[in-house]
Structure formats: C-alpha cells, structure tokens
Design an enzyme around this catalytic site. Structure first.
Site, PDB file in Angstrom:
ATOM      1  N   ARG A 215     -29.277  15.132   7.169  1.00 25.70           N
ATOM      2  CA  ARG A 215     -28.204  15.070   6.178  1.00 25.70           C
ATOM      3  C   ARG A 215     -27.863  16.480   5.681  1.00 25.70           C
ATOM      4  O   ARG A 215     -28.753  17.336   5.601  1.00 25.70           O
ATOM      5  CB  ARG A 215     -28.628  14.188   5.003  1.00 25.70           C
ATOM      6  CG  ARG A 215     -28.856  12.732   5.385  1.00 25.70           C
ATOM      7  CD  ARG A 215     -29.423  11.944   4.216  1.00 25.70           C
ATOM      8  NE  ARG A 215     -29.614  10.536   4.549  1.00 25.70           N
ATOM      9  CZ  ARG A 215     -30.704  10.035   5.116  1.00 25.70           C
ATOM     10  NH1 ARG A 215     -31.711  10.851   5.411  1.00 25.70           N
ATOM     11  NH2 ARG A 215     -30.798   8.755   5.386  1.00 25.70           N
TER      12      ARG A 215
ATOM     13  N   GLU B 180     -36.946  26.651  14.007  1.00 27.22           N
ATOM     14  CA  GLU B 180     -37.843  27.530  14.765  1.00 27.22           C
ATOM     15  C   GLU B 180     -37.057  28.220  15.878  1.00 27.22           C
ATOM     16  O   GLU B 180     -36.165  27.623  16.497  1.00 27.22           O
ATOM     17  CB  GLU B 180     -38.984  26.716  15.377  1.00 27.22           C
ATOM     18  CG  GLU B 180     -40.003  27.562  16.141  1.00 27.22           C
ATOM     19  CD  GLU B 180     -41.086  26.730  16.800  1.00 27.22           C
ATOM     20  OE1 GLU B 180     -42.021  27.329  17.370  1.00 27.22           O
ATOM     21  OE2 GLU B 180     -40.985  25.483  16.753  1.00 27.22           O
TER      22      GLU B 180
ATOM     23  N   GLU C 203     -33.199   5.712  16.232  1.00 34.21           N
ATOM     24  CA  GLU C 203     -31.995   4.974  16.606  1.00 34.21           C
ATOM     25  C   GLU C 203     -32.010   4.726  18.115  1.00 34.21           C
ATOM     26  O   GLU C 203     -32.449   5.569  18.886  1.00 34.21           O
ATOM     27  CB  GLU C 203     -30.754   5.777  16.223  1.00 34.21           C
ATOM     28  CG  GLU C 203     -29.446   5.044  16.453  1.00 34.21           C
ATOM     29  CD  GLU C 203     -28.235   5.862  16.040  1.00 34.21           C
ATOM     30  OE1 GLU C 203     -27.152   5.270  15.877  1.00 34.21           O
ATOM     31  OE2 GLU C 203     -28.374   7.094  15.876  1.00 34.21           O
TER      32      GLU C 203
END
Length: 319
Positions: A24, A158, A311
């Site tokens: 988000r 990273e 998902e």
C-alpha cells in the site's frame, strides 16, 4: 497443522508464476514517480476501482515478454517480477496517515523487496545523485555487497548484484528479484509453500552469527541458474527461537497498521488448483475469499501459517 499432502497438479503446472508483490502507498503522485523516475521501472497499467475507492498501479522493469490482450494492452499477470502499488483514496490528504513498513516493532513481519543489478556500485551512485534515502550503504555494516534504500512510505528496498548468465536474454540491467517476509516456524511454513502451492526451495542459507536462516523459493528456476539474476522469488527469514514461543507472531501487513498486502501467484487454471487445495486440506486452509466468491471475481486469497495473504489469479486475466 500439517501440509504434508502434495498438490501434484500445482507441482506440475508449468504456468505457475510468482507474479507480483502488493504494498500500500499513501500518495501515488509521490510513489509512482519514485519507482519510475528514480528506480527505472515502467508503469504498465493503472486500474481504478470506484466502488471500493482504491486504485492499483502495476509496474515492472522494461522487458520483452509482457503478454498483451487483443487490443494491445499489457496483461500484468502473465510474468514474474511485477510490483503492485495500492492506493486507498483519501490517504494522500490525511496528515496522520502512516503505513507500517514491516520492520519496526511491534509490527515486524514483511521485510523488503530486492532489486538486483549487474553493477551495484553504479546503481548506488546513481541513486545517491537523485537524493534517494539510504537505510544502509555498501560501506556500512558487515555485508559490503548489499545496500538498502527507503521509498517514500519508508518501505525497505534491498540492492545487490548478480553475475551475468550467458542464458540470460533479459536486456534490462535491473531485476525485481525477490520479496522477503519473516516467518515463525519453517517446519510449518515451508511445507505449506512447497506442497500446497508448489513453490520450490532453491537455496537455504544458515547464519550462525546472526542466529537466522534464509530460504529462497521460486517457480521454474533452471538448474545452475543464478537466483539473483531471476525475477519473482520469495525469501523467507526465520529468526531462531520464534517457533518455540507460543505467544509469538508476526504482523501480516493487513491488520492495522496496514502496509504490505500480499504476494500473487498466477496460473493458467487457478480455479482447478484452488479446488484441489480445498479437497486435500479442508478446514486447515484459511480462504479470504475462496475463488470467485469475493467482490472482485476470478481470484482467491489464501492465508499461510503466519497469516500472510497470497492472491491466486489467472495468468491471462484482463483488468
């Protein structure tokens, strides 16, 4: 809870892809330019969902293998290495709204995404020139071959190098290599990903000094192929001792304060895979929702042993 029953169709499904990672964001006018202009990604597609008052932004590094719909529009679910940014409308004007980056107590869980490159020194120098905020530079700490930067919402990213593989046909230098999450008990979590979802453990790295173990998982990696030069992998971090603490748990990013959303697995036939998971594992699997049962159709969400969301979607789904 045991996940020792193997879903054979998942293991044999060559179309399975760890497609995207969702996080988000507070303000797309800040975050999208950060990823496109400073990190070099391309915005593939924006999807507004007025009924639910949120927007999705799908990004990736430039590539030649993106599938297209009949009208020539990009289908972002067909390949690995996709980043999905979710913007809930109105957060950009709320001065008190703050996302959890998953790395601060008491809400640790999600760790980071990782971008790999052929020349890590050149990448870091380029990011310094455009005033990207570094959490760790190459010269800092014990690990001199990795760096960490922060995005506008304070998520960690990273940076590390990969060695060029002669079989590599991807013309782009940068790769969205992996997503890292922390887990409580590898004896429960690894069988879930390997047997239920068919994701193979590619490498295990034990760190005695830091008392943690890393597991790298992915689909379709060829023998001898460098894990750092591929895209769309999952890194699981186990800090020793958490498995023996009955009260310990990680924050999943979807409970408040929210931040990290999920990883997404795409398949040519996700409905079949979801049905087989239900048949083999029954009530030991948590769905939220089951395939085609939610407000958004033609997909499912499944929970792993640490309550992270995954998902499951069709590879060819058109937004």
């Amino acid at each position: 809870m045991s996940y020792d029953k193997i879903i054979e169709s998942a293991r044999n499904d060559a179309s399975l892809t760890l497609n995207h990672t969702c996080i988000r964001i507070k303000d797309p006018k800040i975050s999208v330019p950060f990823y496109t202009e400073k990190l070099g990604m391309k915005l593939l597609k924006r999807k507004d969902i007025p009924d639910l008052k949120f927007s999705l932004y799908f990004l990736s590094y430039p590539r030649d293998d993106l599938p297209l719909d009949p009208e020539g529009n990009v289908i972002p679910f067909g390949v690995p290495g996709i980043l999905e940014l979710t913007h809930n409308w109105g957060t950009e004007t709320d001065p008190n709204y703050k996302l959890s980056n998953g790395n601060e107590e008491p809400h640790r869980g999600y760790g980071h995404i990782c971008i790999t490159t052929k020349d890590i020194d050149a990448m870091c120098a380029k990011l310094e020139d455009v005033n990207v905020n570094f959490k760790k530079r190459l010269v800092d700490g014990r690990q001199k071959d990795i760096a960490f930067i922060l995005d506008p919402d304070n998520y960690w990213i990273e940076l590390c190098a990969y060695q060029q593989d002669q079989r590599d046909k991807n013309p782009n230098d940068y790769r969205l290599n992996h997503t890292m999450i922390r887990i409580k008990d590898p004896a429960k979590t690894l069988p879930f990903y390997e047997n239920v979802l068919g994701i193979k453990v590619i490498e295990k790295s034990v760190h005695e000094n830091g008392k943690f173990t890393l597991y790298f998982l992915g689909y379709g990696l060829e023998e001898g192929e460098s894990k750092r030069s591929t895209q769309g992998m999952l890194e699981i971090t186990h800090n020793w001792g958490t498995e023996s603490d009955p009260d310990f748990h990680y924050h999943n990013g979807n409970d408040k304060p929210q931040g990290y959303g999920h990883i997404c697995i795409a398949s040519d036939d996700p409905e079949k895979i979801c049905k087989e998971i239900e048949e083999k594992y029954g009530d030991s699997i948590t769905w939220a929702p089951k395939f085609n049962h939610g407000k958004m159709k033609n997909l499912a969400f499944i929970k792993d042993p640490d309550n992270y969301s995954i998902e499951i979607v069709p590879r060819g789904i058109v937004l």
